[in-house]
Write an enzyme that holds these catalytic residues in place. Structure first.
Site, PDB file in Angstrom:
ATOM      1  N   ASP A   1       0.827  -1.201   0.000  1.00 27.62           N
ATOM      2  CA  ASP A   1       0.000   0.000   0.000  1.00 27.62           C
ATOM      3  C   ASP A   1       0.864   1.254   0.000  1.00 27.62           C
ATOM      4  O   ASP A   1       1.956   1.265   0.574  1.00 27.62           O
ATOM      5  CB  ASP A   1      -0.898  -0.012   1.245  1.00 27.62           C
ATOM      6  CG  ASP A   1      -2.007   1.017   1.170  1.00 27.62           C
ATOM      7  OD1 ASP A   1      -2.348   1.458   0.056  1.00 27.62           O
ATOM      8  OD2 ASP A   1      -2.537   1.390   2.236  1.00 27.62           O
TER       9      ASP A   1
ATOM     10  N   ARG B   1      -1.288   8.847  -9.715  1.00 29.38           N
ATOM     11  CA  ARG B   1      -1.190   7.561  -9.028  1.00 29.38           C
ATOM     12  C   ARG B   1      -0.462   6.500  -9.855  1.00 29.38           C
ATOM     13  O   ARG B   1       0.271   5.671  -9.311  1.00 29.38           O
ATOM     14  CB  ARG B   1      -2.590   7.052  -8.677  1.00 29.38           C
ATOM     15  CG  ARG B   1      -3.335   7.908  -7.671  1.00 29.38           C
ATOM     16  CD  ARG B   1      -4.752   7.380  -7.451  1.00 29.38           C
ATOM     17  NE  ARG B   1      -4.737   6.009  -6.996  1.00 29.38           N
ATOM     18  CZ  ARG B   1      -4.571   5.649  -5.719  1.00 29.38           C
ATOM     19  NH1 ARG B   1      -4.396   6.582  -4.787  1.00 29.38           N
ATOM     20  NH2 ARG B   1      -4.565   4.384  -5.373  1.00 29.38           N
TER      21      ARG B   1
ATOM     22  N   ASN C   1     -10.598  -3.219  -6.047  1.00 27.76           N
ATOM     23  CA  ASN C   1      -9.845  -2.327  -6.932  1.00 27.76           C
ATOM     24  C   ASN C   1     -10.499  -2.141  -8.296  1.00 27.76           C
ATOM     25  O   ASN C   1     -10.193  -1.173  -9.009  1.00 27.76           O
ATOM     26  CB  ASN C   1      -8.411  -2.837  -7.133  1.00 27.76           C
ATOM     27  CG  ASN C   1      -7.523  -2.645  -5.927  1.00 27.76           C
ATOM     28  OD1 ASN C   1      -6.527  -3.351  -5.764  1.00 27.76           O
ATOM     29  ND2 ASN C   1      -7.858  -1.708  -5.054  1.00 27.76           N
TER      30      ASN C   1
ATOM     31  N   ASN D   1       1.286   3.414  -2.998  1.00 26.40           N
ATOM     32  CA  ASN D   1       1.789   3.871  -4.298  1.00 26.40           C
ATOM     33  C   ASN D   1       1.250   5.247  -4.670  1.00 26.40           C
ATOM     34  O   ASN D   1       1.984   6.113  -5.158  1.00 26.40           O
ATOM     35  CB  ASN D   1       1.407   2.876  -5.399  1.00 26.40           C
ATOM     36  CG  ASN D   1       2.097   1.538  -5.239  1.00 26.40           C
ATOM     37  OD1 ASN D   1       3.047   1.401  -4.481  1.00 26.40           O
ATOM     38  ND2 ASN D   1       1.604   0.543  -5.949  1.00 26.40           N
TER      39      ASN D   1
END
Length: 249
Positions: free
Chosen positions: A22, A35, A70, A24
């Site tokens: 986690d 992102r 996601n 990024n």
């Protein structure tokens, strides 16, 4: 050689380490980038985790690569992640193979694009005879869905007379999970400072040690991994027993 690595007791290694990768997006944002820049720069951290496990002979490493949730992210980000996964597999397949690692994939793979599924299967097939260690990618994975599917499949087998209700126990239940051929997780690591599990291996981490790091994933190094192992080895794992009972075994 790493000074931290020298502190590791090779007789007390976890058999299975799982990582929630986690941070990024925040890593990229701190650099004024979007992102996707963070995802692209996370590959070195993945290599670091794999290489660290390989160096100290931890037999199972599971990486939370893409969660079932996601899929709800912006389409551009999802597309970038899928393309990046294919590119990474193309680049890293030979390296994974040469290290003697066997790759496995768990999750609802039917939701993946055809090219991604094909590339994953190619690496799985390429490495299926390897025995040095196991790299498990959790892709399109959600633990609640995994558990629900296990319940449905057990119920179906009960209905068909293949399973007796009185024979349903933890071992039988585990045989219906994606991870049926893997040992339970001994150590769960999450980067980025967030303190939550995020629907990852909920059954499998029942007695795992949990470590939450204030490190964003692209900054994850082998020494950070080695320190996690040292910290793990400094814990007394009691499995519901007292410390005195453990020492007396």
């Amino acid at each position: 050689m790493s000074l931290i690595k020298n502190k590791i007791n090779s007789e007390n290694l976890p058999k299975h380490v799982a990582i929630i990768m986690d941070g990024n997006g925040r890593w990229a944002k701190s650099r004024g980038e979007d992102r996707t820049f963070g995802h692209k720069n996370a590959i070195n951290a993945v290599r670091n985790a794999i290489n660290a496990c390989n160096e100290i002979n931890i037999p199972y490493l599971t990486l939370y690569t893409f969660s079932s949730e996601n899929w709800s992210r912006p389409a551009e980000e999802v597309s970038t992640l899928m393309n990046l996964l294919v590119e990474t597999l193309l680049l890293e397949a030979e390296e994974i193979f040469s290290k003697g690692l066997r790759m496995h994939v768990i999750g609802n793979l039917n939701k993946l694009p055809t090219l991604v599924r094909e590339q994953l299967q190619r690496v799985v097939d390429l490495t299926k005879e390897n025995t040095k260690g196991n790299l498990v990618l959790a892709i399109s994975y959600g633990s609640q869905n995994e558990i629900l599917e296990a319940v449905k499949n057990i119920s179906s087998d009960v209905k068909e007379g293949k399973v007796e209700i009185e024979n349903i126990d933890e071992k039988l239940f585990e045989d219906y999970l994606y991870t049926k051929n893997f040992p339970p997780v001994d150590l769960l690591i999450r980067t980025s400072g967030e303190i939550r599990i995020s629907n990852f291996l909920l059954w499998q981490i029942a007695y795992a040690e949990l470590q939450f790091l204030n490190v964003l994933w692209p900054d994850f190094t082998k020494d950070i991994f080695f320190q996690c192992i040292v910290d793990y080895q400094n814990k007394e794992r009691r499995y519901g027993l007292t410390g005195e009972q453990i020492q007396g075994q």
